[in-house]
Design a protein around this motif. Structure first.
Motif, PDB file in Angstrom:
ATOM      1  N   UNK A 131       4.106  18.832 -12.633  1.00  0.00           N
ATOM      2  CA  UNK A 131       5.323  19.589 -12.928  1.00  0.00           C
ATOM      3  C   UNK A 131       5.443  19.833 -14.434  1.00  0.00           C
ATOM      4  N   UNK A 132       5.035  18.842 -15.225  1.00  0.00           N
ATOM      5  CA  UNK A 132       5.087  18.991 -16.679  1.00  0.00           C
ATOM      6  C   UNK A 132       4.157  20.097 -17.155  1.00  0.00           C
ATOM      7  N   UNK A 133       2.972  20.178 -16.532  1.00  0.00           N
ATOM      8  CA  UNK A 133       1.961  21.136 -16.973  1.00  0.00           C
ATOM      9  C   UNK A 133       2.179  22.529 -16.395  1.00  0.00           C
ATOM     10  N   UNK A 134       2.636  22.603 -15.133  1.00  0.00           N
ATOM     11  CA  UNK A 134       2.640  23.894 -14.432  1.00  0.00           C
ATOM     12  C   UNK A 134       4.011  24.340 -13.939  1.00  0.00           C
ATOM     13  N   UNK A 135       5.035  23.516 -14.131  1.00  0.00           N
ATOM     14  CA  UNK A 135       6.340  23.867 -13.606  1.00  0.00           C
ATOM     15  C   UNK A 135       6.538  23.353 -12.193  1.00  0.00           C
ATOM     16  N   UNK A 136       7.676  23.657 -11.613  1.00  0.00           N
ATOM     17  CA  UNK A 136       8.040  23.091 -10.308  1.00  0.00           C
ATOM     18  C   UNK A 136       7.432  23.815  -9.115  1.00  0.00           C
ATOM     19  N   UNK A 137       6.680  24.878  -9.362  1.00  0.00           N
ATOM     20  CA  UNK A 137       6.105  25.652  -8.259  1.00  0.00           C
ATOM     21  C   UNK A 137       4.743  25.138  -7.789  1.00  0.00           C
ATOM     22  N   UNK A 138       4.300  24.010  -8.320  1.00  0.00           N
ATOM     23  CA  UNK A 138       3.006  23.462  -7.904  1.00  0.00           C
ATOM     24  C   UNK A 138       3.025  23.185  -6.404  1.00  0.00           C
ATOM     25  N   UNK A 139       2.041  23.654  -5.643  1.00  0.00           N
ATOM     26  CA  UNK A 139       2.010  23.409  -4.193  1.00  0.00           C
ATOM     27  C   UNK A 139       1.888  21.919  -3.864  1.00  0.00           C
ATOM     28  N   UNK A 140       2.468  21.536  -2.752  1.00  0.00           N
ATOM     29  CA  UNK A 140       2.427  20.132  -2.325  1.00  0.00           C
ATOM     30  C   UNK A 140       0.987  19.679  -2.093  1.00  0.00           C
ATOM     31  N   UNK A 141       0.119  20.556  -1.584  1.00  0.00           N
ATOM     32  CA  UNK A 141      -1.266  20.162  -1.320  1.00  0.00           C
ATOM     33  C   UNK A 141      -1.994  19.811  -2.619  1.00  0.00           C
ATOM     34  N   UNK A 142      -1.636  20.493  -3.707  1.00  0.00           N
ATOM     35  CA  UNK A 142      -2.247  20.193  -5.004  1.00  0.00           C
ATOM     36  C   UNK A 142      -1.788  18.824  -5.494  1.00  0.00           C
ATOM     37  N   UNK A 143      -0.520  18.521  -5.285  1.00  0.00           N
ATOM     38  CA  UNK A 143       0.008  17.206  -5.680  1.00  0.00           C
ATOM     39  C   UNK A 143      -0.666  16.106  -4.867  1.00  0.00           C
ATOM     40  N   UNK A 203      -2.265  14.951   3.021  1.00  0.00           N
ATOM     41  CA  UNK A 203      -0.996  15.663   3.210  1.00  0.00           C
ATOM     42  C   UNK A 203      -0.032  14.927   4.130  1.00  0.00           C
ATOM     43  N   UNK A 204      -0.559  14.279   5.161  1.00  0.00           N
ATOM     44  CA  UNK A 204       0.323  13.558   6.085  1.00  0.00           C
ATOM     45  C   UNK A 204       1.047  12.421   5.379  1.00  0.00           C
ATOM     46  N   UNK A 205       0.317  11.710   4.510  1.00  0.00           N
ATOM     47  CA  UNK A 205       0.929  10.622   3.742  1.00  0.00           C
ATOM     48  C   UNK A 205       2.011  11.162   2.823  1.00  0.00           C
ATOM     49  N   UNK A 206       1.716  12.271   2.185  1.00  0.00           N
ATOM     50  CA  UNK A 206       2.686  12.882   1.270  1.00  0.00           C
ATOM     51  C   UNK A 206       3.952  13.282   2.011  1.00  0.00           C
ATOM     52  N   UNK A 207       3.812  14.002   3.120  1.00  0.00           N
ATOM     53  CA  UNK A 207       4.988  14.503   3.832  1.00  0.00           C
ATOM     54  C   UNK A 207       5.744  13.400   4.565  1.00  0.00           C
ATOM     55  N   UNK A 208       5.059  12.299   4.888  1.00  0.00           N
ATOM     56  CA  UNK A 208       5.753  11.184   5.522  1.00  0.00           C
ATOM     57  C   UNK A 208       6.775  10.584   4.558  1.00  0.00           C
ATOM     58  N   UNK A 209       6.425  10.519   3.291  1.00  0.00           N
ATOM     59  CA  UNK A 209       7.332   9.936   2.298  1.00  0.00           C
ATOM     60  C   UNK A 209       8.257  10.982   1.690  1.00  0.00           C
ATOM     61  N   UNK A 253       0.828  -1.197   0.000  1.00  0.00           N
ATOM     62  CA  UNK A 253       0.000   0.000   0.000  1.00  0.00           C
ATOM     63  C   UNK A 253       0.872   1.259   0.000  1.00  0.00           C
ATOM     64  N   UNK A 254       1.949   1.229   0.773  1.00  0.00           N
ATOM     65  CA  UNK A 254       2.857   2.371   0.813  1.00  0.00           C
ATOM     66  C   UNK A 254       3.512   2.593  -0.543  1.00  0.00           C
ATOM     67  N   UNK A 255       3.882   1.502  -1.203  1.00  0.00           N
ATOM     68  CA  UNK A 255       4.487   1.616  -2.527  1.00  0.00           C
ATOM     69  C   UNK A 255       3.496   2.192  -3.528  1.00  0.00           C
ATOM     70  N   UNK A 256       2.242   1.771  -3.422  1.00  0.00           N
ATOM     71  CA  UNK A 256       1.202   2.293  -4.313  1.00  0.00           C
ATOM     72  C   UNK A 256       1.016   3.796  -4.106  1.00  0.00           C
ATOM     73  N   UNK A 257       1.007   4.222  -2.829  1.00  0.00           N
ATOM     74  CA  UNK A 257       0.884   5.655  -2.536  1.00  0.00           C
ATOM     75  C   UNK A 257       2.062   6.430  -3.108  1.00  0.00           C
ATOM     76  N   UNK A 258       3.245   5.889  -2.937  1.00  0.00           N
ATOM     77  CA  UNK A 258       4.444   6.555  -3.453  1.00  0.00           C
ATOM     78  C   UNK A 258       4.357   6.700  -4.973  1.00  0.00           C
TER      79      UNK A 258
END
Length: 204
Positions: free
Chosen positions: A31-43, A51-57, A15-20
């Motif tokens: 990043x391809x569409x908007x550049x590297x400034x896309x906020x982490x919450x949008x990703x 967000x917790x899952x994202x920042x944990x990895x 499950x962790x690998x799938x999330x990653x």
């Protein structure tokens, strides 16, 4: 109960690998569409994770950018290595062209943005030189097999790959189909014409 408990760590790892993978796929696409400034919450929202899952990895934005780029290089390398391993050099050569065209059409904007922010990235230079050597050997095999046109040089392949970068400007929904079509046209241009010239009796 014991079997379930024993299997649980594997399930969690899967499950962790799938999330990653989902986060990295979403990051490369955004990043391809908007550049590297896309906020982490949008990703995180695009990937369907909290967000917790994202920042944990990926504790920082730079960590995510770097890992997304490493994964992009790995996908590119995998295409070339699998193509070079094909016993049929022409089939391997055409597989490499199609695979690289599709990959570039999807994420060229991300690669461009990353290289613009990291112009001295040694890993990319080494990666490009290594794949160039592998594809050169594959092309030589395809020539010896009589399938690749005798006057082909590696600059020809570089030229069509550069031309294919324009596909990244198309709508995302049409990129893959257009990339496969462009690859088909390039492959036809690279084919040794003598292999296609078969005399067919004409009807009287």
């Amino acid at each position: 109960m014991r079997n379930v408990v024993e299997q649980l760590p594997h399930v969690l790892r899967s499950d962790a690998q799938d999330n990653r993978d989902r986060v990295l796929d979403a990051a490369r696409s955004l990043f391809s569409e908007r550049g590297l400034d896309v906020p982490m919450r949008v990703i995180a929202r695009e990937a369907g994770v909290g967000p917790a899952t994202l920042y944990r990895r990926f504790p920082t934005k730079q960590t995510l950018i770097d890992e997304a780029f490493i994964d992009e290089l790995a996908a590119c390398r995998r295409i070339v290595e699998e193509s070079c391993a094909d016993a049929d050099p022409w089939r391997g050569f055409t597989s490499a062209i199609e695979g690289l065209f599709v990959l570039n059409a999807r994420n060229q904007g991300f690669v461009n943005a990353f290289m613009s922010a990291n112009p001295e990235a040694d890993s990319f230079t080494e990666h490009r030189e290594s794949l160039h050597r592998q594809l050169t050997r594959l092309a030589q095999r395809a020539k010896r097999a009589g399938a690749l046109r005798h006057d082909f040089v590696m600059d020809d392949l570089v030229l069509v790959l550069l031309a294919g970068r324009g596909l990244s400007s198309l709508l995302p929904s049409s990129r893959e189909a257009r990339a496969r079509r462009f690859a088909s046209l390039a492959i036809d241009a690279f084919r040794e014409r003598d292999q296609q010239m078969v005399t067919t009796p004409q009807p009287r």
